[in-house]
Design a protein around this motif. Sequence first.
Motif, PDB file in Angstrom:
ATOM      1  N   ARG A 163      27.933  -5.827  -2.598  1.00 38.41           N
ATOM      2  CA  ARG A 163      28.873  -6.873  -2.169  1.00 38.41           C
ATOM      3  C   ARG A 163      28.605  -7.278  -0.730  1.00 38.41           C
ATOM      4  NH1 ARG A 163      31.705  -9.452  -6.137  1.00 38.41           N
ATOM      5  NH2 ARG A 163      31.738  -8.034  -7.896  1.00 38.41           N
ATOM      6  N   ASP A 164      28.629  -8.595  -0.455  1.00 31.70           N
ATOM      7  CA  ASP A 164      28.515  -9.068   0.923  1.00 31.70           C
ATOM      8  C   ASP A 164      29.745  -8.626   1.705  1.00 31.70           C
ATOM      9  OD1 ASP A 164      26.754 -11.603   2.349  1.00 31.70           O
ATOM     10  OD2 ASP A 164      28.650 -11.009   3.278  1.00 31.70           O
ATOM     11  N   ILE A 165      29.512  -8.211   2.945  1.00 35.08           N
ATOM     12  CA  ILE A 165      30.602  -7.684   3.771  1.00 35.08           C
ATOM     13  C   ILE A 165      31.559  -8.794   4.220  1.00 35.08           C
ATOM     14  CG2 ILE A 165      29.529  -7.875   6.062  1.00 35.08           C
ATOM     15  CD1 ILE A 165      30.412  -4.933   6.523  1.00 35.08           C
ATOM     16  N   ALA A 166      31.106 -10.023   4.216  1.00 36.68           N
ATOM     17  CA  ALA A 166      31.935 -11.175   4.615  1.00 36.68           C
ATOM     18  C   ALA A 166      31.813 -12.245   3.526  1.00 36.68           C
ATOM     19  CB  ALA A 166      31.483 -11.716   5.960  1.00 36.68           C
ATOM     20  N   ILE A 172      19.547  -4.419   9.160  1.00 35.14           N
ATOM     21  CA  ILE A 172      20.720  -3.766   8.564  1.00 35.14           C
ATOM     22  C   ILE A 172      20.516  -3.424   7.083  1.00 35.14           C
ATOM     23  CG2 ILE A 172      22.035  -5.820   7.909  1.00 35.14           C
ATOM     24  CD1 ILE A 172      24.335  -4.183   9.575  1.00 35.14           C
ATOM     25  N   PHE A 173      19.744  -4.224   6.377  1.00 34.94           N
ATOM     26  CA  PHE A 173      19.531  -3.910   4.957  1.00 34.94           C
ATOM     27  C   PHE A 173      18.561  -2.732   4.793  1.00 34.94           C
ATOM     28  CE2 PHE A 173      20.709  -8.526   3.578  1.00 34.94           C
ATOM     29  CZ  PHE A 173      22.028  -8.280   3.926  1.00 34.94           C
ATOM     30  N   VAL A 184      18.108 -20.367   8.710  1.00 34.37           N
ATOM     31  CA  VAL A 184      19.205 -19.601   9.319  1.00 34.37           C
ATOM     32  C   VAL A 184      19.363 -18.241   8.622  1.00 34.37           C
ATOM     33  CG1 VAL A 184      21.527 -19.709  10.300  1.00 34.37           C
ATOM     34  CG2 VAL A 184      20.330 -21.831   9.763  1.00 34.37           C
ATOM     35  N   GLN A 185      18.272 -17.501   8.620  1.00 31.09           N
ATOM     36  CA  GLN A 185      18.263 -16.141   8.051  1.00 31.09           C
ATOM     37  C   GLN A 185      18.712 -15.166   9.139  1.00 31.09           C
ATOM     38  OE1 GLN A 185      14.372 -14.829   6.812  1.00 31.09           O
ATOM     39  NE2 GLN A 185      15.157 -13.016   5.755  1.00 31.09           N
ATOM     40  N   GLU A 186      19.770 -14.426   8.859  1.00 28.97           N
ATOM     41  CA  GLU A 186      20.293 -13.470   9.853  1.00 28.97           C
ATOM     42  C   GLU A 186      19.644 -12.092   9.698  1.00 28.97           C
ATOM     43  OE1 GLU A 186      24.529 -13.419   9.464  1.00 28.97           O
ATOM     44  OE2 GLU A 186      24.687 -15.572   9.838  1.00 28.97           O
ATOM     45  N   VAL A 187      19.429 -11.683   8.470  1.00 28.68           N
ATOM     46  CA  VAL A 187      18.888 -10.337   8.221  1.00 28.68           C
ATOM     47  C   VAL A 187      17.458 -10.486   7.700  1.00 28.68           C
ATOM     48  CG1 VAL A 187      19.183  -8.167   6.981  1.00 28.68           C
ATOM     49  CG2 VAL A 187      21.206  -9.493   7.670  1.00 28.68           C
ATOM     50  N   ASN A 211      17.991 -17.540   2.260  1.00 31.46           N
ATOM     51  CA  ASN A 211      17.675 -18.155   3.548  1.00 31.46           C
ATOM     52  C   ASN A 211      16.427 -17.499   4.122  1.00 31.46           C
ATOM     53  OD1 ASN A 211      20.084 -19.746   3.503  1.00 31.46           O
ATOM     54  ND2 ASN A 211      21.237 -17.915   4.076  1.00 31.46           N
ATOM     55  N   HIS A 269      30.496 -12.623  -4.267  1.00 28.02           N
ATOM     56  CA  HIS A 269      29.389 -12.817  -3.312  1.00 28.02           C
ATOM     57  C   HIS A 269      28.587 -11.514  -3.275  1.00 28.02           C
ATOM     58  CE1 HIS A 269      27.969 -14.427   0.882  1.00 28.02           C
ATOM     59  NE2 HIS A 269      26.967 -14.004   0.129  1.00 28.02           N
ATOM     60  N   ILE A 311      20.773   0.142   5.119  1.00 31.09           N
ATOM     61  CA  ILE A 311      21.509   0.352   3.860  1.00 31.09           C
ATOM     62  C   ILE A 311      20.617   1.067   2.847  1.00 31.09           C
ATOM     63  CG2 ILE A 311      22.391  -0.888   1.821  1.00 31.09           C
ATOM     64  CD1 ILE A 311      23.802  -2.807   3.768  1.00 31.09           C
ATOM     65  N   HIS A 313      16.726 -11.300   0.781  1.00 30.72           N
ATOM     66  CA  HIS A 313      17.935 -11.145  -0.022  1.00 30.72           C
ATOM     67  C   HIS A 313      18.277 -12.457  -0.692  1.00 30.72           C
ATOM     68  CE1 HIS A 313      19.025 -12.070   4.149  1.00 30.72           C
ATOM     69  NE2 HIS A 313      20.074 -12.736   3.691  1.00 30.72           N
TER      70      HIS A 313
HETATM   71  P1  AMP Z   1      21.601 -14.437   5.826  1.00 31.19           P
HETATM   72  O1  AMP Z   1      22.243 -15.340   6.828  1.00 31.19           O
HETATM   73  O2  AMP Z   1      21.107 -15.162   4.613  1.00 31.19           O
HETATM   74  O3  AMP Z   1      20.560 -13.541   6.453  1.00 31.19           O
HETATM   75  O4  AMP Z   1      22.764 -13.528   5.259  1.00 31.19           O
HETATM   76  C1  AMP Z   1      23.044 -12.232   5.697  1.00 31.19           C
HETATM   77  C2  AMP Z   1      24.274 -11.773   4.958  1.00 31.19           C
HETATM   78  O5  AMP Z   1      24.370 -10.388   5.083  1.00 31.19           O
HETATM   79  C3  AMP Z   1      25.581 -12.382   5.446  1.00 31.19           C
HETATM   80  O6  AMP Z   1      26.227 -13.057   4.367  1.00 31.19           O
HETATM   81  C4  AMP Z   1      26.371 -11.162   5.916  1.00 31.19           C
HETATM   82  O7  AMP Z   1      27.758 -11.274   5.659  1.00 31.19           O
HETATM   83  C5  AMP Z   1      25.742 -10.047   5.114  1.00 31.19           C
HETATM   84  N1  AMP Z   1      25.857  -8.718   5.686  1.00 31.19           N
HETATM   85  C6  AMP Z   1      25.595  -8.360   6.969  1.00 31.19           C
HETATM   86  N2  AMP Z   1      25.803  -7.036   7.125  1.00 31.19           N
HETATM   87  C7  AMP Z   1      26.178  -6.559   5.923  1.00 31.19           C
HETATM   88  C8  AMP Z   1      26.541  -5.258   5.423  1.00 31.19           C
HETATM   89  N3  AMP Z   1      26.547  -4.189   6.222  1.00 31.19           N
HETATM   90  N4  AMP Z   1      26.887  -5.139   4.127  1.00 31.19           N
HETATM   91  C9  AMP Z   1      26.895  -6.220   3.317  1.00 31.19           C
HETATM   92  N5  AMP Z   1      26.555  -7.464   3.714  1.00 31.19           N
HETATM   93  C10 AMP Z   1      26.214  -7.616   4.997  1.00 31.19           C
END
Ligand code: AMP
Length: 125
Positions: free
Chosen positions: A34-37, A10-11, A103-106, A97, A43, A14, A110
């Motif tokens: 800005r973080d979306i959540a 996703i990044f 627990v890295q999601e993206v 992360n 944040h 972006i 970052h």
């Molecule tokens: P991590 O778990 O460290 O990989 O964090 C990923 C972060 O990316 C989370 O805090 C999400 O809320 C944030 N995130 C996911 N999609 C988007 C987006 N489209 N714009 C901004 N932040 C995002």
Amino acid sequence: MAYEYDDQNIFAKILRGEIPNTTVLETEHTLAFRDIAPQAPEHVIVIPKGAYVTYDHFANSATEEEIVDYTRTIGRICNDLGVSPGLDGQGYRVISNAGAAGVQEVPHLHMHILAGRPLGRMLEK
Ligand code: AMP
């Protein structure tokens, strides 16, 4: 195993302008948005524009110009947000992360800059 970069994360989208973001600061090598959540009143996500998966990937492989740009951008954002303790701010936390245990999601490097409330202990468990 060497890092393989997934350009569909996703990044990456972006950075290509395929998904909108709320930009805080952009430089030659770095984008902050800005973080979306958000998990705190402030944040901010800070990413290098290069294709790096984790902090160690970046630290070991990026050019010195990229590393300086990224690091200085994080410092400038802390100043701009007014959270730097050195400038009478209330402080902040920077987190990156990495991988499954982290627990890295993206899978694009970052840093999270979190601030604006007491953030508790670093790890809950
Ligand atoms: P991590 O778990 O460290 O990989 O964090 C990923 C972060 O990316 C989370 O805090 C999400 O809320 C944030 N995130 C996911 N999609 C988007 C987006 N489209 N714009 C901004 N932040 C995002």
